[in-house]
Each structure stands twice: as C-alpha cells, then as structure tokens.
Design an enzyme around this catalytic site. Structure first.
Site, mmCIF file in Angstrom:
data_model
loop_
_atom_site.group_PDB
_atom_site.id
_atom_site.type_symbol
_atom_site.label_atom_id
_atom_site.label_comp_id
_atom_site.label_asym_id
_atom_site.label_seq_id
_atom_site.Cartn_x
_atom_site.Cartn_y
_atom_site.Cartn_z
ATOM 1 N N GLY A 49 -5.708 12.367 0.041
ATOM 2 C CA GLY A 49 -5.070 13.089 -1.050
ATOM 3 C C GLY A 49 -4.914 14.570 -0.756
ATOM 4 C CG ASP A 90 -17.147 9.882 -0.570
ATOM 5 O OD1 ASP A 90 -15.935 9.994 -0.338
ATOM 6 O OD2 ASP A 90 -18.030 10.377 0.151
ATOM 7 C CB ALA A 145 -8.765 5.329 -4.482
ATOM 8 C CE1 TYR A 156 -3.147 -2.268 0.626
ATOM 9 C CE2 TYR A 156 -1.143 -3.505 1.084
ATOM 10 C CZ TYR A 156 -1.838 -2.590 0.309
ATOM 11 O OH TYR A 156 -1.238 -2.014 -0.777
ATOM 12 C CG PHE A 204 7.972 -5.728 -4.602
ATOM 13 C CD1 PHE A 204 8.446 -6.720 -3.778
ATOM 14 C CD2 PHE A 204 7.227 -6.103 -5.717
ATOM 15 C CE1 PHE A 204 8.203 -8.070 -4.060
ATOM 16 C CE2 PHE A 204 6.981 -7.435 -6.011
ATOM 17 C CZ PHE A 204 7.474 -8.420 -5.176
ATOM 18 C CG ASN A 205 8.741 -1.686 0.264
ATOM 19 O OD1 ASN A 205 8.514 -2.849 -0.075
ATOM 20 N ND2 ASN A 205 8.737 -1.300 1.528
ATOM 21 C CB ALA A 210 3.198 -10.061 14.648
ATOM 22 C CG ASP A 215 7.427 -6.617 9.542
ATOM 23 O OD1 ASP A 215 6.505 -6.384 8.739
ATOM 24 O OD2 ASP A 215 7.888 -5.762 10.309
#
Length: 334
Positions: free
Chosen positions: A36, A51, A74, A141, A169-170, A283, A285
């Site tokens: 950040g 933290d 986060a 992820y 999404f993006n 790989a 995608d």
C-alpha cells in the site's frame, strides 16, 4: 457507520475509502504498507500501520475505533507468485484473515465484506459465469480466496457472522479526479503495463497467446472499473443486518474485451503506438472469463458507470499522465 478497511492504502481499498467518505461513513484504514501507499489515504482518515496477523493490536483498533463493520482488501494477488511461493499466500490470504476474524468475534464485530475473486471458479464450465457455478480453483491464489469464503460460511452458521463476498473480475481504472490510481510493484496488469510501453517506461508489451478460440485469437477478460467495484461493496451494508447472512456476488460488466482490444484502447487514449511481442500462451490462462453480474444489479441496485473498456482506460491514462512516477511523485500523506 465506523468501517475498518483492511488494505485501505492499496489500489482497490483506497478507492473504497473515498467512496465510504462520499457515502457518509467513517472509514479507518489498517494497512502494513508492504504494497500500500501512505499517500493514497486521504488526510483526516485514521491510518494504523499494523500487520493483520497481530491479533491483539487488531483487537485494540476494533474496540478503540468503535468499528461496526470490516472490509478486507489485503490479499496478495499475483497468480504466478502464488504457484512458486504458496506459503506466502496461505500465511497472508488465509492465516491473517483467521486472526482478523477471531479478533472481530472477540470484539463483537459481526459484519464483514470480503474481496474475493473470479479465480475461485478456475476454468468455468460455461459463460457468462454465474455465482452458482462450480468453484474449482487452478492456482493457490484462487484456492486461498475460496478457503476464506468457506470459513466465512462456517462462522455465519456457528457465530452469526454476516458477510458479503464479492468475486471480482479484472479491476481497472482510476478515480475520475486522478487523485489515486493503480501503482503496483511489480506491475503485471495489462492496462498499466500497456501505458508504461506507450510512455516509454517499458520497451514493449509481451502478448501471451494469439491462437485462442476467440474472435482475434487473444484472451477475453471482463474489466470492471475500481469505483464501480467500491460502490457495490457499500451497497451491501444494508443487507447485513440479519445475523448469519451469507451473500455472494460476481462483479464485472459482462462485456469482455480481448487483449488486443485493450491494447488498442490504450493506443487510442494515449495517441501512441504500443510495441507488442507475440509470445506463446501462459499455462493456466483460460480463453475467456466474463461475469453475469445481474444478481448484484438486482439485489443491490448496483449500476455500472464505466461500461466499456475505452471509458475505463481513459481514467487510467488520466492518472498515469498526472502521476508518471505513481505515488513516488506525490507529497507524503500528512
């Protein structure tokens, strides 16, 4: 409402902080500033550099700031890195939220808004993607995000936690006034990388895969403006009053853009040609990912202000043009 924004100095979190202020809420930011930017947090908004795994410190903030709802932005989000360093992702994306949620329950805070991802769906069986589609992540992820979603379901049943999980999404674009934008290190997202090439900060853009079964042979992705995302999160607040509420929403425009279309949009916005090097597929995608967001529109009254790639890229370009070195060229937050 007093809202603790975890990761509120990051890309999406900082945009949501401004949307919270505009909606009349009182945001409080908790961010360790690993990714950040202090300058992304508005003056007057409390910033606690802590933290998330420090459960006692987080608990004190929840009590001292009289927090009523927590938003989580986060997570680490580099798919490739999650494959090569999964422990880093499990510690930050799963273990740290476990500490956060335990601190929340101890403090009696039982409203939670979670930034999830379409990566929980893996390679979808059908398009557009609806919330009831099978979730089968193909990388750590996506798996860490699904693990937290499953934990939230258990806490809703066991302790009455009310939550909304938003599967992005993006995320793309920047605030309309160009005060904040996308500044990652390293930067891997297509739009800012293309802008870097257009402005000479990079020599070329590597285009991964040109032989997909799509109209122009490149991947199709659903780009959604970061401010549109933020508004959806806030719209969910009123639906979390009943203990144990569980909400899941996709957030996308439903209008996918190919990688080549994104590159052309950046060329149009900047007036500059982007040098492209065509490379083999990466790989993992999938050829196409795009959302059915009708549930969020129907239940939350969510509307999309930036419906196409040109309008999204225009805001990103405005930010990069005003801040060519990102947050490094801005005075630090006072």
């Amino acid at each position: 409402m007093n809202v603790l924004v975890i990761g509120g100095a990051g890309y999406i979190g900082s945009h949501c902080v401004r949307q919270l202020v505009a909606a009349g809420h009182r945001p409080v930011v908790l961010d360790n500033l690993v990714y950040g930017h202090r300058a992304a947090v508005p003056a007057g908004v409390p910033l606690h550099q802590v933290d998330l795994g420090d459960e006692s410190a987080v608990g004190r903030i929840l009590v001292d700031e009289k927090i009523e709802l927590v938003m989580h932005f986060a997570a680490y989000c580099y798919v490739g890195e999650s494959v090569t360093d999964p422990l880093k992702y499990y510690f930050n994306n799963v273990v740290a939220p476990v500490h956060l949620l335990n601190a929340m329950l101890t403090a009696g805070v039982k409203k939670f808004v979670f930034s999830s991802t379409c990566a929980t769906y893996g390679v979808p069986a059908s398009l557009p993607i609806v919330e009831t589609l099978l979730q089968a992540p193909i990388n750590p992820y996506g798996q860490t995000k699904l693990d937290v979603e499953n934990l939230l379901k258990s806490l809703a049943q066991a302790h009455g936690l009310s939550f909304a999980a938003f599967r992005y999404f993006n995320a793309a674009g920047a605030s309309e006034d160009a005060s904040i934008g996308e500044d990652h290190d390293p930067e891997t997202h297509l739009i800012p990388v293309a802008i870097d090439v257009a402005t000479g900060k990079r020599p070329h853009l590597q285009l991964f895969g040109t032989d997909y079964p799509t109209p122009d042979g490149t991947c199709l992705r659903d780009y959604v403006h970061v401010d549109d995302l933020s508004r959806a999160h806030i719209a969910a607040f009123d639906r979390l009053a009943t203990p144990g509420t569980q909400l899941f929403y996709n957030l996308g425009t439903g209008r996918p853009s190919s990688n080549r279309e994104v590159i052309r949009a950046v060329e149009k916005a900047t007036g500059r040609t982007i040098t492209v090097i065509e490379s083999p597929r990466r790989a993992g995608d999938p050829p196409a990912l795009f959302a059915d967001s009708s549930k969020a529109q129907r239940e939350l009254g969510w509307t999309i202000k930036f419906p196409d790639i040109d309008s999204i890229v225009a805001t990103a370009w405005k930010w990069h043009r005003a801040h060519p070195q990102g947050y490094a060229d801005r005075a630090p937050r006072q």
